[in-house]
Structures are given as C-alpha cells and as structure tokens.
Design a protein around this motif. Structure first.
Motif, PDB file in Angstrom:
ATOM      1  N   ILE A  34       0.833  -1.195   0.000  1.00  0.00           N
ATOM      2  CA  ILE A  34       0.000   0.000   0.000  1.00  0.00           C
ATOM      3  C   ILE A  34       0.871   1.250   0.000  1.00  0.00           C
ATOM      4  CG2 ILE A  34      -1.743   1.324   1.246  1.00  0.00           C
ATOM      5  CD1 ILE A  34      -2.812  -1.262   0.089  1.00  0.00           C
ATOM      6  N   GLY A  35       0.471   2.208  -0.792  1.00  0.00           N
ATOM      7  CA  GLY A  35       1.185   3.481  -0.835  1.00  0.00           C
ATOM      8  C   GLY A  35       0.248   4.641  -0.603  1.00  0.00           C
ATOM      9  N   TRP A  36       0.822   5.730  -0.133  1.00  0.00           N
ATOM     10  CA  TRP A  36       0.121   7.004  -0.036  1.00  0.00           C
ATOM     11  C   TRP A  36       0.779   7.978  -1.015  1.00  0.00           C
ATOM     12  CZ3 TRP A  36      -4.271   8.168   2.580  1.00  0.00           C
ATOM     13  CH2 TRP A  36      -4.669   7.304   3.608  1.00  0.00           C
ATOM     14  N   PHE A  37      -0.062   8.678  -1.737  1.00  0.00           N
ATOM     15  CA  PHE A  37       0.380   9.723  -2.649  1.00  0.00           C
ATOM     16  C   PHE A  37      -0.397  10.985  -2.315  1.00  0.00           C
ATOM     17  CE2 PHE A  37       2.808   7.426  -5.951  1.00  0.00           C
ATOM     18  CZ  PHE A  37       2.550   6.116  -5.559  1.00  0.00           C
ATOM     19  N   ARG A  38       0.075  12.101  -2.833  1.00  0.00           N
ATOM     20  CA  ARG A  38      -0.670  13.338  -2.653  1.00  0.00           C
ATOM     21  C   ARG A  38      -0.547  14.191  -3.900  1.00  0.00           C
ATOM     22  NH1 ARG A  38       3.153  16.168   2.030  1.00  0.00           N
ATOM     23  NH2 ARG A  38       4.940  16.674   0.675  1.00  0.00           N
ATOM     24  N   ARG A  39      -1.530  15.057  -4.072  1.00  0.00           N
ATOM     25  CA  ARG A  39      -1.504  15.994  -5.186  1.00  0.00           C
ATOM     26  C   ARG A  39      -1.948  17.358  -4.676  1.00  0.00           C
ATOM     27  NH1 ARG A  39      -4.125  14.331 -10.681  1.00  0.00           N
ATOM     28  NH2 ARG A  39      -2.044  13.492 -11.025  1.00  0.00           N
ATOM     29  N   ARG A  45       1.228  14.534  -9.105  1.00  0.00           N
ATOM     30  CA  ARG A  45       1.050  13.564  -8.031  1.00  0.00           C
ATOM     31  C   ARG A  45       2.413  13.205  -7.443  1.00  0.00           C
ATOM     32  NH1 ARG A  45      -2.679   8.662  -9.625  1.00  0.00           N
ATOM     33  NH2 ARG A  45      -1.836   9.424 -11.612  1.00  0.00           N
ATOM     34  N   GLU A  46       2.482  13.118  -6.139  1.00  0.00           N
ATOM     35  CA  GLU A  46       3.755  12.920  -5.445  1.00  0.00           C
ATOM     36  C   GLU A  46       3.664  11.729  -4.502  1.00  0.00           C
ATOM     37  OE1 GLU A  46       6.612  15.553  -2.395  1.00  0.00           O
ATOM     38  OE2 GLU A  46       4.487  16.015  -2.617  1.00  0.00           O
ATOM     39  N   PHE A  47       4.665  10.897  -4.543  1.00  0.00           N
ATOM     40  CA  PHE A  47       4.761   9.764  -3.622  1.00  0.00           C
ATOM     41  C   PHE A  47       5.019  10.285  -2.216  1.00  0.00           C
ATOM     42  CE2 PHE A  47       5.756   5.689  -1.978  1.00  0.00           C
ATOM     43  CZ  PHE A  47       6.904   5.813  -1.211  1.00  0.00           C
ATOM     44  N   VAL A  48       4.334   9.680  -1.241  1.00  0.00           N
ATOM     45  CA  VAL A  48       4.513  10.069   0.155  1.00  0.00           C
ATOM     46  C   VAL A  48       5.148   8.945   0.973  1.00  0.00           C
ATOM     47  CG1 VAL A  48       3.334  10.788   2.268  1.00  0.00           C
ATOM     48  CG2 VAL A  48       2.563  11.665   0.048  1.00  0.00           C
ATOM     49  N   ALA A  49       4.526   7.760   0.922  1.00  0.00           N
ATOM     50  CA  ALA A  49       5.018   6.649   1.738  1.00  0.00           C
ATOM     51  C   ALA A  49       4.447   5.353   1.203  1.00  0.00           C
ATOM     52  CB  ALA A  49       4.610   6.832   3.193  1.00  0.00           C
ATOM     53  N   TYR A  94      -4.838  13.632  -0.457  1.00  0.00           N
ATOM     54  CA  TYR A  94      -4.056  12.431  -0.189  1.00  0.00           C
ATOM     55  C   TYR A  94      -4.821  11.195  -0.658  1.00  0.00           C
ATOM     56  CZ  TYR A  94      -0.597  14.995   2.486  1.00  0.00           C
ATOM     57  OH  TYR A  94       0.408  15.852   2.856  1.00  0.00           O
ATOM     58  N   TYR A  95      -4.114  10.332  -1.376  1.00  0.00           N
ATOM     59  CA  TYR A  95      -4.700   9.125  -1.929  1.00  0.00           C
ATOM     60  C   TYR A  95      -3.939   7.904  -1.414  1.00  0.00           C
ATOM     61  CZ  TYR A  95      -6.490  12.407  -5.431  1.00  0.00           C
ATOM     62  OH  TYR A  95      -7.092  13.465  -6.068  1.00  0.00           O
ATOM     63  N   CYS A  96      -4.669   6.848  -1.123  1.00  0.00           N
ATOM     64  CA  CYS A  96      -3.988   5.577  -0.892  1.00  0.00           C
ATOM     65  C   CYS A  96      -4.197   4.706  -2.126  1.00  0.00           C
ATOM     66  CB  CYS A  96      -4.481   4.881   0.373  1.00  0.00           C
ATOM     67  SG  CYS A  96      -6.189   4.331   0.341  1.00  0.00           S
TER      68      CYS A  96
END
Length: 125
Positions: A34-39, A45-49, A94-96
């Motif tokens: 699972i990843g979290w991204f944000r825009r 769109r940017e990778f977070v974790a 924030y998107y997962c």
C-alpha cells in the motif's frame, strides 16, 4: 479487486497532526503493498510513503521522512498515515493505492493497481 476509501483529512494548523486511514474491501487486501500519494493544486502527483504487504518494510519521501509514519493492520483491512509536524506545503489531496508489484517502493504511481477517491488535508500557518 480491492476498493479503497480514505478518511481522516481536515483542516489543521501548522505543527499539528492528523491521522489518515485507508480502509479496504476485498479479501486479498493483505497481499497488497500500500502506498500514499498526494496531489497539491497545480502540482504533479507525489509519492509520500509505502508499506510492504507484511508490514515489515516502509518507505518515505524525503519531504516527509521523520514526520510521517505509515502502518497497517491487516486484521482490520486498514492502512494508516500518521502525519506530525505538519507544514503548509503538506496541503494536498491524499490518496492511498494498492500495488501487487515489487516496484511499489519506487514511488512510481504506475506500479499501483487500485486507488481511493482521496481525502483533503489543509495545513494553515
């Protein structure tokens, strides 16, 4: 098939904290990374974790390292993103996302198969 629903976003003052949740449906959730991204507005769109499906490995963008923590509870089909010491530049949707790919840690959103609808985080100074 995995369906993802984010929650926990909101308005917070700089220096504050929020915990985002990503609730999943589908009995195969525990086998997905699972990843979290944000825009942010006007930005890519940017990778977070990201976290491995077992939960043994985690990865973070340099911009959030030391402030954000990703974790998962497979028994609850939920992944969390604890966000501390928030800054105005953390403001974004924030998107997962779920990935069956071994490249999930690369930050490449093409490695992700399923996405949630997003939750808004707004940090004011």
């Amino acid at each position: 098939q995995v369906q993802l629903v984010e929650s926990g976003g909101g308005l917070v003052q700089a220096g504050g904290s929020l915990r985002l949740s990503c609730a999943a449906s589908g009995r195969t959730f525990s086998s997905y990374n699972i990843g979290w991204f944000r825009r942010a507005p006007g930005k890519e769109r940017e990778f977070v974790a990201a976290i491995h499906w077992i939960g043994s490995s985690t990865y973070y963008a340099d911009s959030v390292k030391g402030r954000f923590t990703i974790s998962r509870d497979n028994a609850k089909n939920t992944v969390y993103l604890q966000m501390n010491s928030l800054k105005p530049e953390d403001t974004a949707v924030y998107y997962c996302a779920a990935s069956a790919s071994g490249r999930y840690y690369s930050g490449d959103y093409h490695a992700y198969d399923y996405w949630g609808q997003g939750t808004q985080v707004t940090v004011f100074s």
